[in-house]
Write a protein that holds these residues in place. Structure first.
Motif, mmCIF file in Angstrom:
data_model
loop_
_atom_site.group_PDB
_atom_site.id
_atom_site.type_symbol
_atom_site.label_atom_id
_atom_site.label_comp_id
_atom_site.label_asym_id
_atom_site.label_seq_id
_atom_site.Cartn_x
_atom_site.Cartn_y
_atom_site.Cartn_z
ATOM 1 N N LYS A 3 1.168 -8.566 -4.276
ATOM 2 C CA LYS A 3 0.739 -7.396 -3.486
ATOM 3 C C LYS A 3 1.035 -7.568 -1.905
ATOM 4 O O LYS A 3 0.450 -8.533 -1.327
ATOM 5 C CB LYS A 3 -0.573 -6.676 -3.698
ATOM 6 C CG LYS A 3 -0.572 -6.271 -4.931
ATOM 7 C CD LYS A 3 -1.884 -5.311 -5.422
ATOM 8 C CE LYS A 3 -1.914 -4.915 -6.731
ATOM 9 N NZ LYS A 3 -2.650 -3.626 -6.844
ATOM 10 N N ILE A 4 1.851 -6.623 -1.024
ATOM 11 C CA ILE A 4 2.014 -6.677 0.506
ATOM 12 C C ILE A 4 1.010 -5.607 0.680
ATOM 13 O O ILE A 4 1.121 -4.530 0.660
ATOM 14 C CB ILE A 4 3.398 -6.675 0.514
ATOM 15 C CG1 ILE A 4 4.536 -7.741 -0.229
ATOM 16 C CG2 ILE A 4 3.801 -6.520 2.004
ATOM 17 C CD1 ILE A 4 5.854 -7.559 -0.004
ATOM 18 N N PRO A 5 0.285 -6.249 1.928
ATOM 19 C CA PRO A 5 -0.254 -5.257 2.716
ATOM 20 C C PRO A 5 0.509 -4.201 3.409
ATOM 21 O O PRO A 5 1.564 -4.458 3.680
ATOM 22 C CB PRO A 5 -0.906 -6.140 3.774
ATOM 23 C CG PRO A 5 -0.809 -7.629 3.323
ATOM 24 C CD PRO A 5 0.290 -7.633 2.606
ATOM 25 N N LEU A 6 0.080 -2.969 3.292
ATOM 26 C CA LEU A 6 0.776 -1.785 3.746
ATOM 27 C C LEU A 6 1.376 -1.999 5.245
ATOM 28 O O LEU A 6 2.469 -1.586 5.390
ATOM 29 C CB LEU A 6 -0.059 -0.490 3.568
ATOM 30 C CG LEU A 6 0.540 0.646 4.270
ATOM 31 C CD1 LEU A 6 1.724 0.953 3.467
ATOM 32 C CD2 LEU A 6 -0.173 2.007 4.263
ATOM 33 N N GLN A 7 0.506 -2.532 6.054
ATOM 34 C CA GLN A 7 0.914 -2.817 7.464
ATOM 35 C C GLN A 7 1.850 -3.693 7.290
ATOM 36 O O GLN A 7 3.009 -3.521 8.438
ATOM 37 C CB GLN A 7 -0.203 -3.487 8.266
ATOM 38 C CG GLN A 7 -0.050 -3.638 9.596
ATOM 39 C CD GLN A 7 -1.311 -3.703 10.776
ATOM 40 O OE1 GLN A 7 -2.451 -3.437 10.224
ATOM 41 N NE2 GLN A 7 -0.849 -4.430 11.782
ATOM 42 N N THR A 8 1.980 -4.701 6.574
ATOM 43 C CA THR A 8 3.058 -5.687 6.660
ATOM 44 C C THR A 8 4.317 -5.220 6.202
ATOM 45 O O THR A 8 5.413 -5.280 6.947
ATOM 46 C CB THR A 8 2.800 -6.946 5.540
ATOM 47 O OG1 THR A 8 1.481 -7.531 6.123
ATOM 48 C CG2 THR A 8 4.022 -7.863 5.782
ATOM 49 N N ALA A 9 4.374 -4.251 5.288
ATOM 50 C CA ALA A 9 5.653 -3.636 4.783
ATOM 51 C C ALA A 9 5.916 -2.768 5.757
ATOM 52 O O ALA A 9 7.148 -2.333 5.838
ATOM 53 C CB ALA A 9 5.030 -2.883 3.346
#
Length: 114
Positions: A3-9
């Motif tokens: 799972k990739i943090p939304l902010q990172t994506a």
């Protein structure tokens, strides 16, 4: 599945748009005011292609371990430079056309590996 943090994506997506010239290219596309129905459809389709490429660039960058966006950009430096040079030429040439957008889109799609 990681799972990739939304902010990172989101950061990867926006960096992909700015570093590859996609933001500039979409702005040029927005300047095209064709009365032709088929031209407007073609422009919308190419804009969809550009967003798809941006998602692909961001996803590819997120697969890198550290400094994802920079590592991806560094590994595609020559191709990105070519696209940015082409965009410079488009911007200097005056009013953009559907044909210009199609040529730029083909370069982006080649960079995206499509």
């Amino acid at each position: 599945c990681n799972k990739i943090p939304l902010q990172t994506a989101a950061e990867a997506f926006f960096v992909a748009g700015s570093s590859t010239g996609l933001d500039r290219l979409r702005a040029l596309a927005g300047q095209i005011a064709s009365p032709e129905h088929w031209d407007r459809l073609a422009i919308r389709r190419m804009l969809d292609d550009l967003y798809s490429a941006q998602r692909a660039f961001a996803a590819s960058a997120l697969l890198q371990e550290n400094q994802a966006e920079q590592a991806w950009a560094d590994s595609h430096k020559a191709e990105i430079a070519s696209v940015l040079q082409f965009l410079d030429e488009l911007e200097r040439s005056g009013t953009p056309t559907v044909a210009m957008l199609a040529l730029a889109n083909s370069q982006i799609q080649r960079l995206a590996g499509h």
